[in-house]
Design a protein around this motif. Structure first.
Motif, PDB file in Angstrom:
ATOM      1  N   MET A   1      -6.679 -39.945 -12.211  1.00 23.44           N
ATOM      2  CA  MET A   1      -5.886 -40.901 -11.481  1.00 23.44           C
ATOM      3  C   MET A   1      -4.413 -40.640 -11.784  1.00 23.44           C
ATOM      4  SD  MET A   1      -6.088 -44.980 -11.903  1.00 23.44           S
ATOM      5  CE  MET A   1      -5.002 -46.033 -11.038  1.00 23.44           C
ATOM      6  N   THR A   2      -3.620 -40.417 -10.760  1.00 24.31           N
ATOM      7  CA  THR A   2      -2.193 -40.181 -10.967  1.00 24.31           C
ATOM      8  C   THR A   2      -1.441 -41.503 -10.904  1.00 24.31           C
ATOM      9  OG1 THR A   2      -1.879 -39.807  -8.614  1.00 24.31           O
ATOM     10  CG2 THR A   2      -2.305 -37.873  -9.968  1.00 24.31           C
ATOM     11  N   PRO A   3      -0.448 -41.676 -11.789  1.00 27.27           N
ATOM     12  CA  PRO A   3       0.302 -42.926 -11.796  1.00 27.27           C
ATOM     13  C   PRO A   3       1.149 -43.094 -10.541  1.00 27.27           C
ATOM     14  CG  PRO A   3       0.658 -41.670 -13.827  1.00 27.27           C
ATOM     15  CD  PRO A   3      -0.097 -40.793 -12.881  1.00 27.27           C
ATOM     16  N   SER A   4       1.260 -44.313 -10.041  1.00 27.13           N
ATOM     17  CA  SER A   4       2.128 -44.589  -8.903  1.00 27.13           C
ATOM     18  C   SER A   4       3.567 -44.734  -9.392  1.00 27.13           C
ATOM     19  CB  SER A   4       1.668 -45.861  -8.188  1.00 27.13           C
ATOM     20  OG  SER A   4       1.811 -46.970  -9.045  1.00 27.13           O
ATOM     21  N   PRO A   5       4.548 -44.682  -8.480  1.00 25.39           N
ATOM     22  CA  PRO A   5       5.947 -44.738  -8.910  1.00 25.39           C
ATOM     23  C   PRO A   5       6.327 -45.999  -9.683  1.00 25.39           C
ATOM     24  CG  PRO A   5       5.787 -44.077  -6.614  1.00 25.39           C
ATOM     25  CD  PRO A   5       4.419 -44.451  -7.062  1.00 25.39           C
ATOM     26  N   ASN A   6       5.734 -47.141  -9.384  1.00 26.16           N
ATOM     27  CA  ASN A   6       6.098 -48.363 -10.097  1.00 26.16           C
ATOM     28  C   ASN A   6       5.249 -48.591 -11.347  1.00 26.16           C
ATOM     29  OD1 ASN A   6       3.674 -49.095  -8.956  1.00 26.16           O
ATOM     30  ND2 ASN A   6       4.410 -51.009  -8.096  1.00 26.16           N
ATOM     31  N   THR A   7       4.328 -47.701 -11.636  1.00 25.66           N
ATOM     32  CA  THR A   7       3.432 -47.874 -12.767  1.00 25.66           C
ATOM     33  C   THR A   7       4.168 -47.923 -14.100  1.00 25.66           C
ATOM     34  OG1 THR A   7       1.581 -46.897 -11.598  1.00 25.66           O
ATOM     35  CG2 THR A   7       1.456 -46.896 -13.970  1.00 25.66           C
ATOM     36  N   PRO A   8       5.134 -47.031 -14.383  1.00 21.08           N
ATOM     37  CA  PRO A   8       5.794 -47.122 -15.697  1.00 21.08           C
ATOM     38  C   PRO A   8       6.469 -48.473 -15.935  1.00 21.08           C
ATOM     39  CG  PRO A   8       6.260 -45.008 -14.704  1.00 21.08           C
ATOM     40  CD  PRO A   8       5.557 -45.842 -13.667  1.00 21.08           C
ATOM     41  N   LYS A   9       7.073 -49.039 -14.892  1.00 20.41           N
ATOM     42  CA  LYS A   9       7.752 -50.320 -15.052  1.00 20.41           C
ATOM     43  C   LYS A   9       6.756 -51.452 -15.305  1.00 20.41           C
ATOM     44  CE  LYS A   9      11.385 -53.054 -13.001  1.00 20.41           C
ATOM     45  NZ  LYS A   9      12.334 -53.192 -11.919  1.00 20.41           N
ATOM     46  N   THR A  10       5.683 -51.509 -14.541  1.00 19.71           N
ATOM     47  CA  THR A  10       4.679 -52.554 -14.749  1.00 19.71           C
ATOM     48  C   THR A  10       3.931 -52.351 -16.062  1.00 19.71           C
ATOM     49  OG1 THR A  10       3.069 -51.340 -13.411  1.00 19.71           O
ATOM     50  CG2 THR A  10       4.379 -53.024 -12.299  1.00 19.71           C
ATOM     51  N   TYR A  11       3.693 -51.085 -16.393  1.00 17.83           N
ATOM     52  CA  TYR A  11       3.040 -50.754 -17.665  1.00 17.83           C
ATOM     53  C   TYR A  11       3.882 -51.267 -18.834  1.00 17.83           C
ATOM     54  CZ  TYR A  11       1.193 -47.764 -21.409  1.00 17.83           C
ATOM     55  OH  TYR A  11       0.654 -47.289 -22.579  1.00 17.83           O
ATOM     56  N   TRP A  12       5.175 -51.003 -18.796  1.00 20.15           N
ATOM     57  CA  TRP A  12       6.059 -51.403 -19.887  1.00 20.15           C
ATOM     58  C   TRP A  12       6.186 -52.927 -19.964  1.00 20.15           C
ATOM     59  CZ3 TRP A  12       7.362 -49.663 -24.249  1.00 20.15           C
ATOM     60  CH2 TRP A  12       8.462 -50.157 -24.940  1.00 20.15           C
ATOM     61  N   LYS A  13       6.255 -53.603 -18.817  1.00 19.96           N
ATOM     62  CA  LYS A  13       6.340 -55.062 -18.821  1.00 19.96           C
ATOM     63  C   LYS A  13       5.084 -55.676 -19.445  1.00 19.96           C
ATOM     64  CE  LYS A  13       8.105 -57.409 -15.459  1.00 19.96           C
ATOM     65  NZ  LYS A  13       8.411 -57.978 -14.140  1.00 19.96           N
ATOM     66  N   LYS A  14       3.939 -55.142 -19.104  1.00 24.00           N
ATOM     67  CA  LYS A  14       2.686 -55.648 -19.660  1.00 24.00           C
ATOM     68  C   LYS A  14       2.618 -55.376 -21.168  1.00 24.00           C
ATOM     69  CE  LYS A  14      -1.252 -57.517 -18.451  1.00 24.00           C
ATOM     70  NZ  LYS A  14      -1.355 -58.808 -17.827  1.00 24.00           N
TER      71      LYS A  14
ATOM     72  N   ASN B   1      -5.554 -49.678 -24.896  1.00 22.25           N
ATOM     73  CA  ASN B   1      -6.518 -48.738 -24.323  1.00 22.25           C
ATOM     74  C   ASN B   1      -6.920 -49.177 -22.912  1.00 22.25           C
ATOM     75  OD1 ASN B   1      -6.621 -46.872 -26.393  1.00 22.25           O
ATOM     76  ND2 ASN B   1      -8.266 -47.940 -27.459  1.00 22.25           N
ATOM     77  N   ARG B   2      -7.138 -50.486 -22.742  1.00 24.23           N
ATOM     78  CA  ARG B   2      -7.441 -51.008 -21.402  1.00 24.23           C
ATOM     79  C   ARG B   2      -6.270 -50.794 -20.447  1.00 24.23           C
ATOM     80  NH1 ARG B   2      -9.085 -56.978 -21.731  1.00 24.23           N
ATOM     81  NH2 ARG B   2      -8.211 -56.800 -19.662  1.00 24.23           N
ATOM     82  N   LEU B   3      -5.054 -51.056 -20.928  1.00 22.67           N
ATOM     83  CA  LEU B   3      -3.870 -50.893 -20.096  1.00 22.67           C
ATOM     84  C   LEU B   3      -3.659 -49.426 -19.733  1.00 22.67           C
ATOM     85  CD1 LEU B   3      -1.518 -52.515 -18.849  1.00 22.67           C
ATOM     86  CD2 LEU B   3      -0.206 -51.977 -20.905  1.00 22.67           C
ATOM     87  N   ASP B   4      -3.883 -48.527 -20.676  1.00 23.95           N
ATOM     88  CA  ASP B   4      -3.759 -47.095 -20.403  1.00 23.95           C
ATOM     89  C   ASP B   4      -4.723 -46.656 -19.306  1.00 23.95           C
ATOM     90  OD1 ASP B   4      -1.785 -46.822 -22.298  1.00 23.95           O
ATOM     91  OD2 ASP B   4      -3.089 -45.930 -23.823  1.00 23.95           O
ATOM     92  N   LYS B   5      -5.964 -47.101 -19.400  1.00 25.59           N
ATOM     93  CA  LYS B   5      -6.945 -46.734 -18.380  1.00 25.59           C
ATOM     94  C   LYS B   5      -6.578 -47.305 -17.023  1.00 25.59           C
ATOM     95  CE  LYS B   5     -10.812 -46.186 -21.509  1.00 25.59           C
ATOM     96  NZ  LYS B   5     -12.034 -46.762 -22.033  1.00 25.59           N
ATOM     97  N   LYS B   6      -6.079 -48.539 -17.018  1.00 20.40           N
ATOM     98  CA  LYS B   6      -5.717 -49.187 -15.759  1.00 20.40           C
ATOM     99  C   LYS B   6      -4.579 -48.445 -15.050  1.00 20.40           C
ATOM    100  CE  LYS B   6      -4.015 -53.544 -13.892  1.00 20.40           C
ATOM    101  NZ  LYS B   6      -3.539 -54.889 -14.215  1.00 20.40           N
ATOM    102  N   HIS B   7      -3.638 -47.932 -15.824  1.00 20.19           N
ATOM    103  CA  HIS B   7      -2.465 -47.270 -15.228  1.00 20.19           C
ATOM    104  C   HIS B   7      -2.582 -45.751 -15.198  1.00 20.19           C
ATOM    105  CE1 HIS B   7       0.116 -50.773 -14.599  1.00 20.19           C
ATOM    106  NE2 HIS B   7      -0.489 -51.287 -15.650  1.00 20.19           N
ATOM    107  N   GLY B   8      -3.708 -45.224 -15.616  1.00 20.58           N
ATOM    108  CA  GLY B   8      -3.927 -43.794 -15.516  1.00 20.58           C
ATOM    109  C   GLY B   8      -3.286 -42.968 -16.624  1.00 20.58           C
ATOM    110  N   TYR B   9      -3.042 -43.575 -17.752  1.00 18.94           N
ATOM    111  CA  TYR B   9      -2.433 -42.848 -18.880  1.00 18.94           C
ATOM    112  C   TYR B   9      -3.445 -42.487 -19.965  1.00 18.94           C
ATOM    113  CZ  TYR B   9       2.067 -44.234 -16.942  1.00 18.94           C
ATOM    114  OH  TYR B   9       3.152 -44.415 -16.125  1.00 18.94           O
ATOM    115  N   ASP B  10      -4.714 -42.763 -19.719  1.00 22.21           N
ATOM    116  CA  ASP B  10      -5.712 -42.415 -20.730  1.00 22.21           C
ATOM    117  C   ASP B  10      -5.916 -40.916 -20.747  1.00 22.21           C
ATOM    118  OD1 ASP B  10      -6.822 -42.593 -18.187  1.00 22.21           O
ATOM    119  OD2 ASP B  10      -8.838 -42.950 -18.953  1.00 22.21           O
ATOM    120  N   GLU B  11      -6.397 -40.439 -21.895  1.00 20.76           N
ATOM    121  CA  GLU B  11      -6.561 -38.995 -22.052  1.00 20.76           C
ATOM    122  C   GLU B  11      -7.960 -38.561 -21.713  1.00 20.76           C
ATOM    123  OE1 GLU B  11      -5.235 -37.720 -25.880  1.00 20.76           O
ATOM    124  OE2 GLU B  11      -3.549 -39.072 -25.799  1.00 20.76           O
TER     125      GLU B  11
END
Length: 86
Positions: free
Chosen positions: A1-14, A76-86
């Motif tokens: 899953m590739t991150p969307s453009p707004n993903t880093p901002k929402t990821y960081w806020k969460k 770990n849940r947030l990483d999977k949700k935003h596509g940052y899991d390894e």
């Protein structure tokens, strides 16, 4: 899953929301239970020791370690949700 453009901002806020809530819990337990509510909690005994004393000496450390595991689980849940899991 590739991150969307707004993903880093929402990821960081969460992530900041998680940090704020967990640090608030830690503060409430360590400062509140160990100092502010010590006299009230001392009426209850845990293992032969007053509960206020126990929280000041041991309880806040246990809560801190538990909060570390909760943070890892949440991230770990947030990483999977935003596509940052390894």
């Amino acid at each position: 899953m590739t991150p969307s453009p707004n993903t880093p901002k929402t990821y960081w806020k969460k992530n900041l929301k998680y940090l704020f809530v967990l640090l608030l819990i830690w503060f409430a337990v360590s400062y509140g239970a160990g100092i502010l509510f010590k006299d009230t909690l001392d009426t209850i005994r845990l293992g032969g020791f007053p509960l206020g004393f126990w929280f000041a000496q041991q309880g806040s450390i246990y809560v801190f370690v538990i909060l570390i595991f909760v943070y890892v689980w949440l991230m770990n849940r947030l990483d999977k949700k935003h596509g940052y899991d390894e």
